[in-house]
Write a protein that holds these residues in place. Structure first.
Motif, PDB file in Angstrom:
ATOM      1  N   ILE A 105      30.634 -45.820 -13.531  1.00  0.00           N
ATOM      2  CA  ILE A 105      30.303 -47.241 -13.682  1.00  0.00           C
ATOM      3  C   ILE A 105      28.788 -47.425 -13.752  1.00  0.00           C
ATOM      4  CG2 ILE A 105      30.366 -49.495 -12.537  1.00  0.00           C
ATOM      5  CD1 ILE A 105      33.078 -48.701 -11.369  1.00  0.00           C
ATOM      6  N   GLU A 106      28.066 -46.681 -12.911  1.00  0.00           N
ATOM      7  CA  GLU A 106      26.604 -46.795 -12.897  1.00  0.00           C
ATOM      8  C   GLU A 106      25.999 -46.309 -14.219  1.00  0.00           C
ATOM      9  OE1 GLU A 106      28.380 -45.332 -10.585  1.00  0.00           O
ATOM     10  OE2 GLU A 106      28.087 -46.523  -8.752  1.00  0.00           O
ATOM     11  N   GLN A 107      26.544 -45.232 -14.769  1.00  0.00           N
ATOM     12  CA  GLN A 107      26.044 -44.707 -16.039  1.00  0.00           C
ATOM     13  C   GLN A 107      26.321 -45.671 -17.187  1.00  0.00           C
ATOM     14  OE1 GLN A 107      28.141 -40.967 -15.985  1.00  0.00           O
ATOM     15  NE2 GLN A 107      26.369 -39.839 -15.195  1.00  0.00           N
ATOM     16  N   LEU A 108      27.495 -46.266 -17.193  1.00  0.00           N
ATOM     17  CA  LEU A 108      27.819 -47.253 -18.220  1.00  0.00           C
ATOM     18  C   LEU A 108      26.890 -48.456 -18.123  1.00  0.00           C
ATOM     19  CD1 LEU A 108      31.726 -47.179 -18.057  1.00  0.00           C
ATOM     20  CD2 LEU A 108      30.310 -46.466 -19.996  1.00  0.00           C
ATOM     21  N   ARG A 109      26.534 -48.821 -16.919  1.00  0.00           N
ATOM     22  CA  ARG A 109      25.637 -49.960 -16.727  1.00  0.00           C
ATOM     23  C   ARG A 109      24.272 -49.678 -17.352  1.00  0.00           C
ATOM     24  NH1 ARG A 109      22.905 -51.764 -11.032  1.00  0.00           N
ATOM     25  NH2 ARG A 109      21.694 -53.524 -11.833  1.00  0.00           N
ATOM     26  N   VAL A 110      23.774 -48.452 -17.171  1.00  0.00           N
ATOM     27  CA  VAL A 110      22.482 -48.090 -17.762  1.00  0.00           C
ATOM     28  C   VAL A 110      22.526 -48.256 -19.278  1.00  0.00           C
ATOM     29  CG1 VAL A 110      20.810 -46.237 -18.138  1.00  0.00           C
ATOM     30  CG2 VAL A 110      21.923 -46.464 -15.913  1.00  0.00           C
ATOM     31  N   MET A 111      23.541 -47.695 -19.891  1.00  0.00           N
ATOM     32  CA  MET A 111      23.644 -47.721 -21.344  1.00  0.00           C
ATOM     33  C   MET A 111      23.877 -49.134 -21.873  1.00  0.00           C
ATOM     34  SD  MET A 111      23.023 -44.602 -21.791  1.00  0.00           S
ATOM     35  CE  MET A 111      23.153 -44.531 -23.586  1.00  0.00           C
ATOM     36  N   ASP A 112      24.719 -49.899 -21.192  1.00  0.00           N
ATOM     37  CA  ASP A 112      25.027 -51.251 -21.650  1.00  0.00           C
ATOM     38  C   ASP A 112      23.821 -52.182 -21.499  1.00  0.00           C
ATOM     39  OD1 ASP A 112      27.571 -50.486 -22.323  1.00  0.00           O
ATOM     40  OD2 ASP A 112      28.494 -51.213 -20.460  1.00  0.00           O
ATOM     41  N   GLU A 113      23.094 -52.035 -20.400  1.00  0.00           N
ATOM     42  CA  GLU A 113      21.945 -52.915 -20.193  1.00  0.00           C
ATOM     43  C   GLU A 113      20.803 -52.583 -21.138  1.00  0.00           C
ATOM     44  OE1 GLU A 113      20.896 -52.985 -16.060  1.00  0.00           O
ATOM     45  OE2 GLU A 113      22.705 -54.124 -15.502  1.00  0.00           O
ATOM     46  N   ALA A 114      20.717 -51.336 -21.600  1.00  0.00           N
ATOM     47  CA  ALA A 114      19.681 -50.967 -22.573  1.00  0.00           C
ATOM     48  C   ALA A 114      19.847 -51.758 -23.869  1.00  0.00           C
ATOM     49  CB  ALA A 114      19.723 -49.468 -22.851  1.00  0.00           C
TER      50      ALA A 114
END
Length: 242
Positions: A105-114
């Motif tokens: 979930i944390e990794q997806l957040r990084v990519m999505d927020e970019a």
């Protein structure tokens, strides 16, 4: 394959070789990257896996300022799947090649927020040097035009620019005058005035983690053993004033 980029390959390599400053090298590299729609460039050392906080120097930060601040304050570095892949990848890779199904979930957040900062896709070029921390050249954009056949060319130009930057840094030795950014001057000024990292963060409306990252970069630039030493050097250079 980007025909325009290939036709200008010799010219951009010559431009990088002819550069006498780091800014000149970056200008040569970014002009080439723009041909592929790659707009936001970051060149940085990667810390060891046991270091946690990102203490390595950022050699060039061309990320959107808001994203850079958000990335650091959110501790995205600890979860960035591009960082994890760069540690083990032996060749360049596109962000879009990373499997979202395998991300936390944390990794997806990084990519999505970019993507909220016009960084919809990007490229990472890992760089390894003997007896040195690994580095990564990462560049992104919102509308990149890039095929598999372009990756070796981009790797060649990016690593060529990285070596040129390293040679310039080594040629001038420790006496090189590494400019502080306006944000770094502000942070160091408040630090010199006796404010803690937490205090500085409140004053400048940024996180304590962001302040600590900037202080780490400042110490690296000034070859200082601690923040007090850095402040003293900056005062002598005229970078800050009490």
């Amino acid at each position: 394959m980007n025909v325009e980029a290939i036709s200008g390959l010799a010219a951009v390599l010559a431009r990088i070789d002819a550069a006498t400053t780091s800014a000149g090298v970056i200008e040569g590299l970014t002009s080439f990257l723009h041909l592929f729609g790659l707009r936001h460039l970051l060149i940085a050392r990667l810390p060891r896996t046991d270091e946690g906080l990102w203490p390595r120097p950022v050699l060039y930060d061309g990320w959107p300022a808001e994203w850079s601040e958000h990335y650091t304050s959110s501790d995205h570095f600890s979860h960035d799947p591009c960082v994890l892949r760069s540690r083990v990848a032996g060749k360049p890779f596109l962000w879009s090649e990373l499997s979202r199904e395998r991300m936390s979930i944390e990794q997806l957040r990084v990519m999505d927020e970019a993507t909220e900062f016009a960084m919809l896709n990007g490229l990472c070029v890992p760089v390894y040097e003997p007896c040195k921390a690994p580095a990564v050249i990462t560049v992104a954009g919102d509308r990149i035009v890039l095929g598999k056949n372009d990756l070796p060319v981009l790797e060649m130009v990016s690593t060529h620019a990285f070596r040129a930057l390293q040679q310039l840094r080594g040629a001038v030795g420790e006496s090189v005058h590494k400019e502080l950014t306006n944000r770094e001057r502000d942070i160091l000024s408040w630090t010199a005035a006796g404010k803690s990292a937490e205090d500085v963060g409140c004053i400048l409306s940024i996180s304590k983690l962001t302040v600590e990252r900037h202080l780490s970069n400042i110490r690296e630039k000034l070859d200082a053993t601690n923040s007090t030493h850095a402040a003293a050097k900056a005062l002598l250079r005229g970078d800050i004033h009490l």
